[in-house]
Design an enzyme around this catalytic site. Structure first.
Site, PDB file in Angstrom:
ATOM      1  N   PHE A   1       0.857  -1.191   0.000  1.00  0.00           N
ATOM      2  CA  PHE A   1       0.000   0.000   0.000  1.00  0.00           C
ATOM      3  C   PHE A   1       0.889   1.236   0.000  1.00  0.00           C
ATOM      4  O   PHE A   1       1.709   1.424   0.886  1.00  0.00           O
ATOM      5  CB  PHE A   1      -0.938   0.013   1.221  1.00  0.00           C
ATOM      6  CG  PHE A   1      -1.919   1.140   1.141  1.00  0.00           C
ATOM      7  CD1 PHE A   1      -3.036   1.046   0.319  1.00  0.00           C
ATOM      8  CD2 PHE A   1      -1.720   2.318   1.844  1.00  0.00           C
ATOM      9  CE1 PHE A   1      -3.944   2.097   0.205  1.00  0.00           C
ATOM     10  CE2 PHE A   1      -2.611   3.374   1.745  1.00  0.00           C
ATOM     11  CZ  PHE A   1      -3.727   3.255   0.925  1.00  0.00           C
TER      12      PHE A   1
ATOM     13  N   ASP B   1       9.360   2.586   1.345  1.00  0.00           N
ATOM     14  CA  ASP B   1       8.208   3.347   1.827  1.00  0.00           C
ATOM     15  C   ASP B   1       8.107   3.089   3.324  1.00  0.00           C
ATOM     16  O   ASP B   1       7.629   2.036   3.754  1.00  0.00           O
ATOM     17  CB  ASP B   1       6.954   2.878   1.082  1.00  0.00           C
ATOM     18  CG  ASP B   1       5.681   3.540   1.612  1.00  0.00           C
ATOM     19  OD1 ASP B   1       5.737   4.156   2.693  1.00  0.00           O
ATOM     20  OD2 ASP B   1       4.637   3.429   0.947  1.00  0.00           O
TER      21      ASP B   1
ATOM     22  N   LYS C   1       2.841   9.988   8.255  1.00  0.00           N
ATOM     23  CA  LYS C   1       2.212   9.483   9.479  1.00  0.00           C
ATOM     24  C   LYS C   1       2.855   9.982  10.789  1.00  0.00           C
ATOM     25  O   LYS C   1       2.620  11.100  11.198  1.00  0.00           O
ATOM     26  CB  LYS C   1       2.173   7.959   9.454  1.00  0.00           C
ATOM     27  CG  LYS C   1       1.171   7.404   8.438  1.00  0.00           C
ATOM     28  CD  LYS C   1       0.970   5.921   8.612  1.00  0.00           C
ATOM     29  CE  LYS C   1       0.017   5.320   7.584  1.00  0.00           C
ATOM     30  NZ  LYS C   1      -1.387   5.503   7.879  1.00  0.00           N
TER      31      LYS C   1
HETATM   32  C1  LIG Z   1       3.170   2.298   3.758  1.00  0.00           C
HETATM   33  C2  LIG Z   1       2.208   3.399   3.411  1.00  0.00           C
HETATM   34  N1  LIG Z   1       2.502   4.213   2.390  1.00  0.00           N
HETATM   35  C3  LIG Z   1       1.704   5.234   2.027  1.00  0.00           C
HETATM   36  C4  LIG Z   1       0.526   5.469   2.708  1.00  0.00           C
HETATM   37  C5  LIG Z   1      -0.350   6.613   2.305  1.00  0.00           C
HETATM   38  O1  LIG Z   1      -0.251   7.637   3.238  1.00  0.00           O
HETATM   39  P1  LIG Z   1      -1.312   8.823   3.235  1.00  0.00           P
HETATM   40  O2  LIG Z   1      -2.623   8.250   3.651  1.00  0.00           O
HETATM   41  O3  LIG Z   1      -0.759   9.819   4.209  1.00  0.00           O
HETATM   42  O4  LIG Z   1      -1.343   9.376   1.839  1.00  0.00           O
HETATM   43  C6  LIG Z   1       0.180   4.642   3.797  1.00  0.00           C
HETATM   44  C7  LIG Z   1      -1.072   4.862   4.518  1.00  0.00           C
HETATM   45  O5  LIG Z   1      -1.571   4.039   5.221  1.00  0.00           O
HETATM   46  C8  LIG Z   1       1.047   3.585   4.149  1.00  0.00           C
HETATM   47  O6  LIG Z   1       0.762   2.763   5.173  1.00  0.00           O
END
Ligand SMILES: Cc1ncc(COP(=O)(O)O)c(C=O)c1O
Length: 393
Positions: free
Chosen positions: A135, A220, A249
């Site tokens: 994700f 990520d 986050k």
């Molecule tokens: C690993 C990862 N990358 C990207 C995102 C996306 O982040 P945002 O909701 O701040 O766009 C998330 C959100 O849960 C995530 O867990």
């Protein structure tokens, strides 16, 4: 009393599956709803409230900054973003940073940076390999990057340039690499995918393969970064250093902010090639600076290591008592409990009724990601509730 939940039904696009409580106050690991009922919050704003709700250091940094300077744009220098940049770079393996506003935006920026690298150094290679079940966010490109059919299907055709391969499988990754690939982007542990931890050697093998091919490795760490796994960054636990990392986050302690950092070699943007109106905003950066400084100065990651190991041990005790728990996964304060059937809604709802908030990450798995400052006695209280709930399933 206003029926807030009715207003949501009337005015919102119905994208979120919400639990039927309206939260109005938070302090530390606890939140309260509009009726004054108290909950232990083991969701922490989806792994955001790293120091708990309304931590005094974060609140006072925000209050001070709000009185001083809220927004200027990146046409000018501002102090909080420079302080935050220094703290991030000096405590990581990276040399340069770019600030934005969310995880998806950080990943977009990282992929643009990798494509720029491909144009400059790899004959125009532009494709990025990502993992199935990953994700990376909700923008169109990050929907293509996130290897989950259910997110992709409603929006097809998706932007070109992403190849989704099986996670934790180096052979699949090697097979997917062509001359058009400029980078691999992975979560060190898949969060939304259900807290999937790869084998110890996986990321080292991916790093070696990227080096051999001369392509970039993007991690990520939107969910795993900033202490969540028990080290400031997740990559420290896997014996590798990526070329680019993305964060969001937990970085802002509750205020929206995103960032991506790169080594000097991978930092190939020049003036005008990327930008953001709010990225590096003084209010967001002062909150993130206060959060990160507190985390570093108080060695919060080692507390996460200790309490995280305790959490996993307690969850394993629950597993030995409730035979429909098939697996406990996780590291640091990021954990999932897997059931042998789709019990999640029932479990999450019963936990809520008894004063514990958990995240229904999969129909058959709940995720726990409490604030990094959660103490052992709060873990005990949460486990007590969870045990009672599971006994009734
Ligand atoms: C690993 C990862 N990358 C990207 C995102 C996306 O982040 P945002 O909701 O701040 O766009 C998330 C959100 O849960 C995530 O867990």
């Amino acid at each position: 009393m206003t029926d807030w939940q009715r207003l949501e039904k009337k005015y919102f696009m119905p994208t979120f599956k919400r639990m039927p409580i309206t939260l109005v106050k938070g302090k530390g690991v606890r939140v309260w709803d509009e009726n004054g009922k108290e909950y232990l919050d083991f969701t922490a704003g989806w792994a955001v409230n790293s120091l708990g709700h309304c931590h005094p250091e974060v609140v006072s940094a925000i209050a001070e900054q709000a009185k001083t300077l809220l927004q200027t744009s990146n046409q000018f220098y501002t102090v909080p973003q420079l302080q935050l940049a220094e703290l991030l770079v000096e405590n990581s393996c990276f040399d340069r940073v770019f600030f934005c506003n969310s995880g998806a935006e950080a990943n977009e920026g990282a992929v643009k940076l990798a494509r720029r690298y491909g144009k400059l150094h790899l004959d125009g290679a532009y494709k990025v390999i990502t993992a199935l079940n990953s994700f990376h966010g909700r923008t169109l490109a990050m929907t293509a990057a996130s290897g989950q059919r259910k997110f992709q299907e409603p929006y097809m055709p998706l932007p070109d340039g992403f190849i989704n391969v099986e996670y934790n499988n180096v052979v699949a990754l090697k097979k997917a690499i062509t001359a058009q690939v400029c980078a691999v982007m992975l979560e060190p542990i898949q969060g939304e995918g259900g807290v999937n931890t790869p084998d110890d050697k996986y990321l080292r093998a991916v790093r070696a393969w990227c080096d051999e091919k001369g392509i970039l490795l993007i991690l990520d760490e939107v969910q795993t970064g900033i202490g969540r796994l028990g080290t400031l960054f997740g990559y420290e636990q896997f014996g590798i250093e990526p070329d680019i990392i993305t964060l969001a986050k937990g970085l802002g302690g509750g205020i929206p902010i995103g960032a991506f950092l790169a080594t000097e070699n991978a930092s190939v943007f020049s003036q005008g090639e990327h930008g953001s109106t709010f990225g590096g905003n003084p209010l967001a950066c002062s909150a993130a600076y206060a959060t990160l400084k507190f985390i570093i100065e108080n060695d919060i990651p080692s507390k996460v290591q200790k309490n995280g190991a305790y959490l996993i041990a307690q969850l394993n005790k629950l597993k030995s008592r409730h035979d429909f728990i098939t697996e406990v996964r996780g590291r640091g304060l990021l954990a999932a409990v897997q059931f042998d059937s789709d019990l999640t809604d029932k479990v999450a709802r019963s936990c809520m009724e008894r004063g514990l908030l958990v995240n229904p990450v999969k129909p058959n798995a709940i995720r726990l990601m409490p604030p990094l400052t959660t103490a052992k006695k709060e873990i005990d209280a949460a486990m007590g509730i969870l045990d009672k709930v599971l006994a009734k399933m």
